[in-house]
Design a protein around this motif. Structure first.
Motif, mmCIF file in Angstrom:
data_model
loop_
_atom_site.group_PDB
_atom_site.id
_atom_site.type_symbol
_atom_site.label_atom_id
_atom_site.label_comp_id
_atom_site.label_asym_id
_atom_site.label_seq_id
_atom_site.Cartn_x
_atom_site.Cartn_y
_atom_site.Cartn_z
ATOM 1 N N ASP A 118 29.811 -24.904 -15.187
ATOM 2 C CA ASP A 118 30.943 -24.313 -14.469
ATOM 3 C C ASP A 118 31.264 -25.017 -13.150
ATOM 4 O O ASP A 118 32.069 -24.545 -12.368
ATOM 5 N N GLY A 119 30.608 -26.143 -12.900
ATOM 6 C CA GLY A 119 30.858 -26.911 -11.684
ATOM 7 C C GLY A 119 29.946 -26.564 -10.527
ATOM 8 O O GLY A 119 29.916 -27.272 -9.526
ATOM 9 N N LYS A 120 29.193 -25.481 -10.644
ATOM 10 C CA LYS A 120 28.235 -25.111 -9.599
ATOM 11 C C LYS A 120 26.951 -25.903 -9.784
ATOM 12 O O LYS A 120 26.777 -26.618 -10.768
ATOM 13 N N GLU A 121 26.062 -25.743 -8.832
ATOM 14 C CA GLU A 121 24.728 -26.322 -8.933
ATOM 15 C C GLU A 121 23.712 -25.192 -8.976
ATOM 16 O O GLU A 121 23.988 -24.080 -8.521
ATOM 17 N N MET A 122 22.556 -25.508 -9.520
ATOM 18 C CA MET A 122 21.446 -24.571 -9.483
ATOM 19 C C MET A 122 20.291 -25.246 -8.758
ATOM 20 O O MET A 122 19.946 -26.385 -9.065
ATOM 21 N N LEU A 123 19.745 -24.540 -7.789
ATOM 22 C CA LEU A 123 18.533 -24.981 -7.124
ATOM 23 C C LEU A 123 17.363 -24.508 -7.974
ATOM 24 O O LEU A 123 17.272 -23.318 -8.304
ATOM 25 N N ILE A 124 16.484 -25.424 -8.344
ATOM 26 C CA ILE A 124 15.310 -25.070 -9.139
ATOM 27 C C ILE A 124 14.065 -25.404 -8.331
ATOM 28 O O ILE A 124 13.935 -26.504 -7.792
ATOM 29 N N VAL A 125 13.180 -24.436 -8.261
ATOM 30 C CA VAL A 125 11.934 -24.575 -7.530
ATOM 31 C C VAL A 125 10.797 -24.373 -8.521
ATOM 32 O O VAL A 125 10.798 -23.413 -9.293
ATOM 33 N N LYS A 126 9.823 -25.283 -8.485
ATOM 34 C CA LYS A 126 8.651 -25.187 -9.356
ATOM 35 C C LYS A 126 7.435 -24.996 -8.457
ATOM 36 O O LYS A 126 7.200 -25.794 -7.551
ATOM 37 N N ILE A 127 6.681 -23.914 -8.724
ATOM 38 C CA ILE A 127 5.487 -23.631 -7.944
ATOM 39 C C ILE A 127 4.300 -23.386 -8.874
ATOM 40 O O ILE A 127 4.474 -23.119 -10.063
#
Length: 180
Positions: A118-127
């Motif tokens: 949809d043109g947005k970004e997703m911040l992905i965090v791996k812990i």
């Protein structure tokens, strides 16, 4: 009998993850301590279940009755979706401080962005964190707009990360979040 015990252990781990989700929920900054205190109590009136239609679940993940998400029984991976109202993606990212990781006794492994359809970004965090003495990996995905944040939360035993990571991240990339 062994299969039943293994199923029970998987379900026990699953419900432990659900309980831990509610314990580790933290959004905000030091200057928003009053909001954090409200968020960390039983009053989570700013957290809502997201529609499960916002993503395409990875292969083999099944909807679970009474749980806003999916579960993969073979790997013990849970995927939960929530909306946090009254926050922005900037708030979410700023809340992911060293103190946050210290409070939940986790190690930050990586943080990156992926483009969404949809043109947005997703911040992905791996812990990485320990649950009942066992190592787990948690992926948190954040996207949203001016008034709310979609928060995807996937938790799995570390030993399955190499086989789950690809399908899970591909699923995160299918996110379509329509704000209300």
């Amino acid at each position: 009998m062994i299969a039943t015990q293994d199923s029970f252990r998987s379900l026990k781990g699953f419900f432990t993850l659900l309980f831990l989700f509610h314990l580790v929920f933290v959004f905000g900054q030091e200057d928003r301590r009053a909001n954090l205190d409200a968020t960390n109590t039983d009053d989570q009136s700013n957290v809502y279940s997201a529609s499960l239609d916002c993503i395409i679940a990875p292969e083999g993940f099944q909807k679970i009755d009474g749980y806003n998400g999916y579960y993969h029984a073979t790997t013990g991976t849970s995927l939960m979706m929530n909306v946090v109202k009254g926050r922005t993606i900037v708030d979410a990212e700023e809340s992911l401080t060293e103190e946050y990781y210290k409070n939940i006794q986790a190690d930050l492994l990586s943080k990156f962005r992926v483009p969404l359809a949809d043109g947005k970004e997703m911040l992905i965090v791996k812990i990485k964190l320990n649950i009942d003495g066992e190592p787990f990996i948690r992926y948190q995905g954040f996207t949203g707009g001016l008034n709310e944040v979609l928060w995807l939360l996937a938790t799995l035993p570390e030993k399955y990360d190499s086989v789950v990571q690809g399908p899970l991240l591909n699923s995160f990339k299918t996110t379509k979040f329509a704000q209300r």
